[in-house]
Design a protein around this motif. Structure first.
Motif, PDB file in Angstrom:
ATOM      1  N   GLU A 151     112.765  48.961  82.519  1.00 50.31           N
ATOM      2  CA  GLU A 151     113.703  48.242  83.383  1.00 50.31           C
ATOM      3  C   GLU A 151     113.131  46.922  83.924  1.00 50.31           C
ATOM      4  N   ASP A 152     111.830  46.724  83.811  1.00 57.54           N
ATOM      5  CA  ASP A 152     111.196  45.492  84.292  1.00 57.54           C
ATOM      6  C   ASP A 152     111.290  44.336  83.287  1.00 57.54           C
ATOM      7  N   TYR A 153     111.823  44.595  82.099  1.00 60.78           N
ATOM      8  CA  TYR A 153     111.803  43.601  81.012  1.00 60.78           C
ATOM      9  C   TYR A 153     113.213  43.310  80.516  1.00 60.78           C
ATOM     10  N   GLN A 154     113.364  42.088  79.986  1.00 57.64           N
ATOM     11  CA  GLN A 154     114.663  41.685  79.436  1.00 57.64           C
ATOM     12  C   GLN A 154     114.677  41.678  77.909  1.00 57.64           C
ATOM     13  N   GLY A 155     113.536  41.901  77.268  1.00 56.29           N
ATOM     14  CA  GLY A 155     113.481  41.920  75.817  1.00 56.29           C
ATOM     15  C   GLY A 155     112.230  42.606  75.319  1.00 56.29           C
ATOM     16  N   LEU A 156     112.255  42.989  74.046  1.00 60.39           N
ATOM     17  CA  LEU A 156     111.155  43.724  73.412  1.00 60.39           C
ATOM     18  C   LEU A 156     110.832  43.090  72.071  1.00 60.39           C
ATOM     19  N   ASP A 170     117.071  49.878  73.864  1.00 59.50           N
ATOM     20  CA  ASP A 170     118.298  49.899  73.076  1.00 59.50           C
ATOM     21  C   ASP A 170     119.478  50.418  73.892  1.00 59.50           C
ATOM     22  N   GLN A 171     119.264  51.479  74.661  1.00 64.37           N
ATOM     23  CA  GLN A 171     120.355  52.037  75.474  1.00 64.37           C
ATOM     24  C   GLN A 171     120.859  51.031  76.503  1.00 64.37           C
ATOM     25  N   ALA A 172     119.962  50.155  76.971  1.00 65.93           N
ATOM     26  CA  ALA A 172     120.348  49.117  77.933  1.00 65.93           C
ATOM     27  C   ALA A 172     120.874  47.867  77.225  1.00 65.93           C
ATOM     28  N   ASN A 173     120.952  47.915  75.902  1.00 62.20           N
ATOM     29  CA  ASN A 173     121.438  46.794  75.081  1.00 62.20           C
ATOM     30  C   ASN A 173     120.613  45.520  75.282  1.00 62.20           C
ATOM     31  N   LYS A 174     119.311  45.691  75.500  1.00 64.55           N
ATOM     32  CA  LYS A 174     118.416  44.548  75.653  1.00 64.55           C
ATOM     33  C   LYS A 174     117.975  44.073  74.273  1.00 64.55           C
ATOM     34  N   PRO A 175     117.746  42.774  74.111  1.00 67.93           N
ATOM     35  CA  PRO A 175     117.313  42.245  72.821  1.00 67.93           C
ATOM     36  C   PRO A 175     116.010  42.883  72.337  1.00 67.93           C
ATOM     37  N   ILE A 176     116.020  43.259  71.061  1.00 70.78           N
ATOM     38  CA  ILE A 176     114.840  43.833  70.403  1.00 70.78           C
ATOM     39  C   ILE A 176     114.595  43.042  69.131  1.00 70.78           C
ATOM     40  N   ALA A 177     113.383  42.512  69.000  1.00 69.52           N
ATOM     41  CA  ALA A 177     112.983  41.770  67.802  1.00 69.52           C
ATOM     42  C   ALA A 177     111.903  42.568  67.094  1.00 69.52           C
TER      43      ALA A 177
END
Length: 193
Positions: free
Chosen positions: A79-84, A109-116
């Protein structure tokens, strides 16, 4: 543009370019990047491997650099991050055995945060079970991992990247310009010239 906090999951024998270039490029545009490895703390390092394409049936591998971690894995909270960012190399092969790593990927992924994820990085996405009925590029030898995880392997030129939802994936480090541009787009990062 508000700076974002990005988590980077690495381990020993992560691919050199796939950790160094995104780590530096994301900081260059103002983001904070925490590079972490299970079982290691800030100030410790992971060894990298240089994978190259020299005409053999697969990539060659040479010793890389020691990449210094800048955050403690045990202190990471999704929860402390906006992307991975998930670099490739050999580290995803063993990091996928770590339940906490898989839970982190699932939380992003469940939070729909960007994943590269690049090269062998999609092995972690597959192991985390987030590829069901989704398209994903990867190093070609990882295509079966994507398919067995219920995903749809996307074959691309080595310089291409694929976006689907919150995922941006690519086959290898030659795709950095398109892969990182896709990740920045998902993050909402605007660069003006």
């Amino acid at each position: 543009m508000a700076a974002k906090k990005i988590l980077m999951l690495v381990g020993d024998y992560v691919e050199d370019y796939e950790v160094m270039v995104p780590f530096q490029a994301l900081q260059m545009v103002g983001h904070t990047v925490h590079a972490v490895c299970p079982g290691k703390k800030a100030g410790e390092f992971v060894r990298t491997a240089i994978h190259d394409f020299e005409g053999d049936q697969t990539y060659s591998e040479k010793p890389g650099h020691n990449f210094v971690l800048n955050f403690d894995f045990d202190d990471v909270k999704a929860e402390d991050y906006q992307g991975l960012v998930v670099p490739g190399g050999r580290s995803p092969e063993y990091l996928r055995l770590n339940a906490t790593v898989l839970e982190l990927i699932q939380a992003f992924d469940q939070a729909n945060k960007p994943i590269a994820a690049v090269c062998h990085g999609p092995q972690l996405l597959a192991a985390a079970g987030i590829l069901d009925d989704r398209e994903c590029a990867a190093y070609p030898a990882c295509g079966p991992d994507v398919e067995m995880a219920g995903g749809h392997y996307v074959e691309l030129d080595v310089t291409g990247a694929h976006l689907e939802g919150n995922l941006v994936t690519a086959p290898a480090w030659p795709a950095h310009p398109t892969w990182l541009a896709g990740f920045l787009m998902l993050l909402g990062t605007k660069i003006t010239l």
